[in-house]
Scaffold this motif. Structure first.
Motif, PDB file in Angstrom:
ATOM      1  N   LEU A  61      -5.683   7.112   1.738  1.00 21.19           N
ATOM      2  CA  LEU A  61      -6.343   5.816   1.525  1.00 21.19           C
ATOM      3  C   LEU A  61      -7.800   5.922   1.978  1.00 21.19           C
ATOM      4  O   LEU A  61      -8.071   6.459   3.053  1.00 21.19           O
ATOM      5  CB  LEU A  61      -5.629   4.755   2.363  1.00 21.19           C
ATOM      6  CG  LEU A  61      -6.223   3.372   2.225  1.00 21.19           C
ATOM      7  CD1 LEU A  61      -5.494   2.617   1.131  1.00 21.19           C
ATOM      8  CD2 LEU A  61      -6.121   2.615   3.516  1.00 21.19           C
ATOM      9  N   ALA A  77       0.122  -1.108   7.087  1.00 22.52           N
ATOM     10  CA  ALA A  77       0.425  -0.754   5.695  1.00 22.52           C
ATOM     11  C   ALA A  77       1.750  -0.031   5.598  1.00 22.52           C
ATOM     12  O   ALA A  77       2.270   0.514   6.568  1.00 22.52           O
ATOM     13  CB  ALA A  77      -0.695   0.130   5.132  1.00 22.52           C
ATOM     14  N   LEU A  89       0.201   7.491   5.524  1.00 24.64           N
ATOM     15  CA  LEU A  89       0.917   6.278   5.125  1.00 24.64           C
ATOM     16  C   LEU A  89       2.343   6.643   4.684  1.00 24.64           C
ATOM     17  O   LEU A  89       2.554   7.686   4.053  1.00 24.64           O
ATOM     18  CB  LEU A  89       0.190   5.586   3.965  1.00 24.64           C
ATOM     19  CG  LEU A  89      -0.837   4.512   4.341  1.00 24.64           C
ATOM     20  CD1 LEU A  89      -1.936   5.060   5.219  1.00 24.64           C
ATOM     21  CD2 LEU A  89      -1.429   3.872   3.093  1.00 24.64           C
ATOM     22  N   THR A 121       3.758   2.281   2.074  1.00 21.65           N
ATOM     23  CA  THR A 121       3.503   2.713   0.702  1.00 21.65           C
ATOM     24  C   THR A 121       4.784   3.170   0.025  1.00 21.65           C
ATOM     25  O   THR A 121       5.767   3.536   0.697  1.00 21.65           O
ATOM     26  CB  THR A 121       2.451   3.844   0.669  1.00 21.65           C
ATOM     27  OG1 THR A 121       2.259   4.275  -0.661  1.00 21.65           O
ATOM     28  CG2 THR A 121       2.851   5.014   1.522  1.00 21.65           C
ATOM     29  N   VAL A 132       0.965   0.085  -2.495  1.00 22.19           N
ATOM     30  CA  VAL A 132       0.675  -0.019  -1.055  1.00 22.19           C
ATOM     31  C   VAL A 132       0.696  -1.508  -0.675  1.00 22.19           C
ATOM     32  O   VAL A 132       0.164  -2.341  -1.415  1.00 22.19           O
ATOM     33  CB  VAL A 132      -0.702   0.583  -0.703  1.00 22.19           C
ATOM     34  CG1 VAL A 132      -0.880   0.625   0.826  1.00 22.19           C
ATOM     35  CG2 VAL A 132      -0.888   1.966  -1.282  1.00 22.19           C
TER      36      VAL A 132
END
Ligand code: AHR
Length: 630
Positions: free
Chosen positions: A152, A143, A173, A145, A207
């Motif tokens: 998350l 991921a 993130l 963001t 995201v």
């Protein structure tokens, strides 16, 4: 696998001494007259990505289309989630992804969300995500963001009740693509299959996700390994090899869609995924190393099929210089399987996490190359054969179509038959030329029953297998195909498959149980035997294990009547105590299914035989293994 054991009294009545008449149905066995050695690899498995065999099958990944958007699924398995006053939008972002090989991602734009109403995206799994109590699930995802530090939450949620079975929060993130891992632990929850995986954030942000993954506990606790229930079913067959990776799956519809093994090894972000000819895209989670570890877990040998320059849409590579890169790829592949640390591809395997080389004796060049209308297979096989033999003289090289230029070591022949055909073809190999190549029956099945074979198919399969056993001086290996089917709507591309499953459970077909019986009861030599006056649809094969002093008598009764047989054993003194294992049913249409998985299963009876001549009655519609000691 558990086999029910019945009390001796029930069967003792069947063990009557007999005064023989000339016309009585009989099976005469000469134990001290072996006619053929049974190859140690006679029974194995064949596999490919078809019917959701790996993704949605034996490969235990629970997230469907974990690489989104590329291929046939698009974002259809991913849904936007925005409860109450929250708001989100999901799309496929073609401009960013975690790696060169995976340049796309799911973009989740959350414009309104709170702790009470977090928003995000959910995945439906392969016809649901199974949840079991007190279990630990291991997950990961890639991921990035738009806002650093947005927390998350990953949860397993019931589709209908909305109840969360387990959840975890992942922090850290950032704006850089990175891999994160998480663990979900369930408590005393009920067993359910209608669940989804939910990824949410509690405030506005964007995201991007890729390679979202979740694994339940796996067979032998392999990281990213295989489903326990399905592997246990395979283990019960005691298979000696795995023919991999196909089938049509090896060839692909076009050359770029072949099983390009170098693109299936290493970290997932280096695997671009590819189209299976069976109309869906493969994640390639089941890559070359995973196939080999599957072999290792079941103590099987790989029978390695290498791409040989022919794909299903009649694309081929001419023998000669154009084929050289493909030949080199095959040599590299063999080195990956068998090489040491001092070899380029052996070192690559070690880097991928498997220091020990794998055993390998058989390499197959292509698949069903008789369908190549260009006529190029003779030249292609010969080129592969020479190059492989030069570097690996001990490997046996299997051809998939007859070859004239040289004599192949082994020829792979395929048979998909009606029950009628299987019954009438039990003598197929009796008259084959013994000076030609050995035979590998690399795909075969009696195709009656859908999605999985019924008892009629199992009877005809077993009848046909008696013919293979009797000819096992020639037929050195065999494997049923296809092996697997996901029985959910849309899961099946090819009917009559050995083992069926949904996300929660699996079952063996009657043909599966016939294979279990044949694979786990096999001597080392075929002995002379004669079946007389038994009528139609009665078949037998007899092997002995001279070290264990076991005599294994297989009898198939494909008729609706009980079949009494006078069994006359010469050349050895049999002991009175033995056992009889039977599968049978009331009608040929009887079958197993996901809702009735055990309608037809083997039943074991102890038997007591009265000397070397006795009568044994075999049930209507039955496959039988009578095992005696001598
Ligand atoms: O087993 C199904 C298919 O049948 C295989 O992919 C192919 O080799 C054969 O034609």
């Amino acid at each position: 696998m558990k086999i029910k054991v019945f009390a001796p009294a029930i069967v003792a009545v069947l063990m009557l001494p007999l005064g023989l008449t000339a016309q009585a149905p009989s099976l005469s066995i000469q134990v001290d007259h072996p006619t053929a050695k049974v190859g140690p690899m006679l029974y194995g498995l064949m596999t490919e990505e078809i019917n959701y065999s790996y993704d949605g099958g034996v490969y235990a990944e629970l997230v469907r289309d974990r690489v989104p958007g590329r291929g046939f699924g698009g974002l259809t398995r991913w849904q936007m989630v925005a409860p109450g006053s929250s708001f989100a939008h999901i799309s496929l972002d073609e401009a960013t992804g975690p790696s060169k090989e995976l340049p796309r991602s799911i973009k989740v734009e959350v414009t309104a969300a709170t702790d009470a109403a977090p928003a995000g995206v959910e995945n439906e799994g392969y016809w649901g995500i199974p949840v079991r109590p007190n279990s630990t699930y291991s997950g990961s995802f890639w991921a990035k963001t738009s806002i650093d530090g947005v927390p998350l939450t990953v949860s397993l949620v019931n589709d209908i009740t909305g109840v969360t079975a387990a959840k975890a929060t992942v922090t850290g993130l950032s704006g850089e693509w990175k891999e994160y891992s998480y663990t979900l632990k369930t408590g005393a929850v009920p067993v359910t299959v209608n669940n989804h995986l939910l990824l949410t954030i509690p405030k506005p942000a964007t995201v991007w996700f890729d390679l979202v993954s979740l694994f339940p506990p796996t067979y032998k606790n392999r990281v990213h390994g295989n489903r326990v229930d399905i592997m246990e079913k395979l283990a019960a067959m005691d298979p000696k090899f795995l023919r991999l990776p196909g089938g049509n799956y090896l060839e692909g519809q076009t050359i770029p869609d072949r099983f390009d093994w170098k693109k299936t090894i290493g970290p997932w972000e280096d695997r671009p995924t590819h189209n299976s000819p069976w109309r869906y895209r493969s994640s390639d989670g089941m890559g070359l190393l995973e196939f080999l570890e599957w072999c290792e877990d079941l103590k099987m040998e790989p029978v390695l099929a290498v791409y040989a320059g022919y794909s299903l849409a009649q694309q081929h590579v001419d023998p000669g210089p154009a084929l050289e890169p493909y030949v080199q790829d095959a040599l590299d592949e063999i080195e990956y399987v068998t090489g040491g640390a001092d070899t380029k591809w052996g070192a690559e395997r070690i880097k991928n996490g498997h220091p020990a080389p794998f055993p390998l004796h058989y390499v197959e060049v292509g698949n069903e190359d008789e369908f190549d209308r260009s006529g190029s297979y003779d030249g292609r096989y010969t080129q592969f054969y020479r190059a492989i033999k030069q570097k690996y003289p001990n490997l046996e090289i299997i051809a998939t179509a007859p070859i004239k230029s040289i004599k192949p070591d082994v020829l792979d022949e395929h048979f998909y038959m009606s029950a009628e055909k299987s019954y009438s073809d039990t003598h197929h190999y009796d008259t084959y030329d013994r000076s030609g190549p050995k035979i590998f029956v690399g795909e075969w099945a009696t195709r009656e029953g859908d999605p999985t074979p019924n008892l009629q198919a199992a009877l005809a399969d077993a009848a046909w297998l008696t013919g293979l056993e009797r000819n096992s001086d020639l037929v050195i290996m065999s494997c049923y195909a296809p092996l697997f089917v996901n029985v959910n709507p849309g899961g099946m591309q090819w009917s009559t498959d050995l083992i069926g499953y949904n996300a929660l459970s699996s079952y063996g077909s009657p043909s599966y149980y016939a294979q279990v019986m044949f694979g786990t009861h096999l001597g080392t030599e075929v002995v002379a035997s004669t079946l007389s006056n038994a009528g139609e649809r009665v078949y037998s094969s007899v092997t002995r294990d001279d070290k264990a002093h076991k005599l294994i008598i297989k009898v198939v009764n494909g008729t609706s009547n009980a079949k009494p047989l006078s069994i006359n054993i010469d050349g050895a003194k049999v002991k009175p105590q033995g056992k009889l294992i039977t599968i049978s049913g009331k009608t040929p249409n009887a079958t197993n299914s996901i809702t009735e998985p055990k309608a037809i299963v083997p039943v074991e009876h102890p038997v007591t035989v009265a000397g070397s001549k006795f009568q044994q009655t075999f049930a209507p519609y039955s496959v039988n293994v009578l095992e005696l000691s001598y």
